[in-house]
Motif scaffolding. Structure first.
Motif, PDB file in Angstrom:
ATOM      1  N   LEU A  50       0.833  -1.208   0.000  1.00 12.58           N
ATOM      2  CA  LEU A  50       0.000   0.000   0.000  1.00 12.58           C
ATOM      3  C   LEU A  50       0.867   1.258   0.000  1.00 12.58           C
ATOM      4  O   LEU A  50       0.564   2.227  -0.705  1.00 12.58           O
ATOM      5  CB  LEU A  50      -0.953  -0.010   1.200  1.00 12.58           C
ATOM      6  CG  LEU A  50      -2.072  -1.049   1.112  1.00 12.58           C
ATOM      7  CD1 LEU A  50      -2.717  -1.264   2.471  1.00 12.58           C
ATOM      8  CD2 LEU A  50      -3.109  -0.627   0.082  1.00 12.58           C
ATOM      9  N   ALA A  51       1.955   1.235   0.757  1.00 10.31           N
ATOM     10  CA  ALA A  51       2.882   2.373   0.770  1.00 10.31           C
ATOM     11  C   ALA A  51       3.468   2.588  -0.619  1.00 10.31           C
ATOM     12  O   ALA A  51       3.516   3.729  -1.109  1.00 10.31           O
ATOM     13  CB  ALA A  51       3.984   2.147   1.804  1.00 10.31           C
ATOM     14  N   ALA A  52       3.908   1.513  -1.254  1.00  8.51           N
ATOM     15  CA  ALA A  52       4.483   1.620  -2.600  1.00  8.51           C
ATOM     16  C   ALA A  52       3.457   2.183  -3.583  1.00  8.51           C
ATOM     17  O   ALA A  52       3.797   3.003  -4.444  1.00  8.51           O
ATOM     18  CB  ALA A  52       4.986   0.260  -3.067  1.00  8.51           C
ATOM     19  N   ALA A  53       2.205   1.761  -3.459  1.00 11.75           N
ATOM     20  CA  ALA A  53       1.147   2.260  -4.341  1.00 11.75           C
ATOM     21  C   ALA A  53       0.944   3.761  -4.164  1.00 11.75           C
ATOM     22  O   ALA A  53       0.524   4.448  -5.096  1.00 11.75           O
ATOM     23  CB  ALA A  53      -0.152   1.511  -4.080  1.00 11.75           C
ATOM     24  N   LEU A  54       1.266   4.262  -2.979  1.00  7.47           N
ATOM     25  CA  LEU A  54       1.123   5.695  -2.690  1.00  7.47           C
ATOM     26  C   LEU A  54       2.451   6.438  -2.804  1.00  7.47           C
ATOM     27  O   LEU A  54       2.553   7.601  -2.403  1.00  7.47           O
ATOM     28  CB  LEU A  54       0.520   5.886  -1.293  1.00  7.47           C
ATOM     29  CG  LEU A  54      -0.920   5.425  -1.154  1.00  7.47           C
ATOM     30  CD1 LEU A  54      -1.348   5.400   0.304  1.00  7.47           C
ATOM     31  CD2 LEU A  54      -1.843   6.323  -1.976  1.00  7.47           C
ATOM     32  N   VAL A  55       3.452   5.760  -3.330  1.00  9.80           N
ATOM     33  CA  VAL A  55       4.791   6.322  -3.529  1.00  9.80           C
ATOM     34  C   VAL A  55       5.341   6.890  -2.223  1.00  9.80           C
ATOM     35  O   VAL A  55       5.771   8.037  -2.134  1.00  9.80           O
ATOM     36  CB  VAL A  55       4.807   7.383  -4.662  1.00  9.80           C
ATOM     37  CG1 VAL A  55       6.240   7.717  -5.068  1.00  9.80           C
ATOM     38  CG2 VAL A  55       4.017   6.922  -5.862  1.00  9.80           C
ATOM     39  N   THR A  56       5.301   6.062  -1.200  1.00  9.62           N
ATOM     40  CA  THR A  56       5.884   6.393   0.094  1.00  9.62           C
ATOM     41  C   THR A  56       6.469   5.109   0.667  1.00  9.62           C
ATOM     42  O   THR A  56       6.541   4.103  -0.020  1.00  9.62           O
ATOM     43  CB  THR A  56       4.848   7.052   1.039  1.00  9.62           C
ATOM     44  OG1 THR A  56       5.521   7.580   2.184  1.00  9.62           O
ATOM     45  CG2 THR A  56       3.749   6.096   1.463  1.00  9.62           C
ATOM     46  N   THR A  57       6.888   5.153   1.919  1.00 10.31           N
ATOM     47  CA  THR A  57       7.468   3.976   2.556  1.00 10.31           C
ATOM     48  C   THR A  57       6.690   3.626   3.818  1.00 10.31           C
ATOM     49  O   THR A  57       6.049   4.502   4.413  1.00 10.31           O
ATOM     50  CB  THR A  57       8.936   4.236   2.954  1.00 10.31           C
ATOM     51  OG1 THR A  57       8.965   5.267   3.956  1.00 10.31           O
ATOM     52  CG2 THR A  57       9.775   4.634   1.750  1.00 10.31           C
TER      53      THR A  57
END
Length: 95
Positions: A50-57
């Motif tokens: 989910l973090a990757a999908a939102l371009v975060t970690t």
């Protein structure tokens, strides 16, 4: 906020609908809905996707949740640590 609430807020802020978030995270929309609304616990793998999908970690999401007081370190020692969601009591990370 909880990590789930942070994910939900970030998706809303970036204009990412739940359907697209689920698709990008390789999860069903129903599963994402249950997890982001606190009805099911998330695995670390799901938080990572989910973090990757939102371009975060995951780390950035956890830091944001810690700043709002939603997470607490439990049993922090030289042997490892645990991060727990205060609202649900769910263990977010154990290392």
């Amino acid at each position: 906020m909880t990590v789930a609430a942070e994910i939900k807020a970030l998706a809303r802020k970036r204009g990412v609908p739940q359907r697209l978030l689920a698709e990008q995270a390789r999860m069903s929309r129903a599963s994402v809905s249950l997890k982001l609304n606190g009805h099911r616990d998330m695995t670390l793998s799901e938080v990572e996707r989910l973090a990757a999908a939102l371009v975060t970690t995951p780390k950035a999401l956890i830091v944001r949740a810690e700043r709002t007081g939603a997470l607490t370190a439990v049993g922090d020692s030289s042997d490892g640590f645990t991060i727990q969601d205060k609202a649900s009591g769910s263990i977010i990370l154990q290392a």
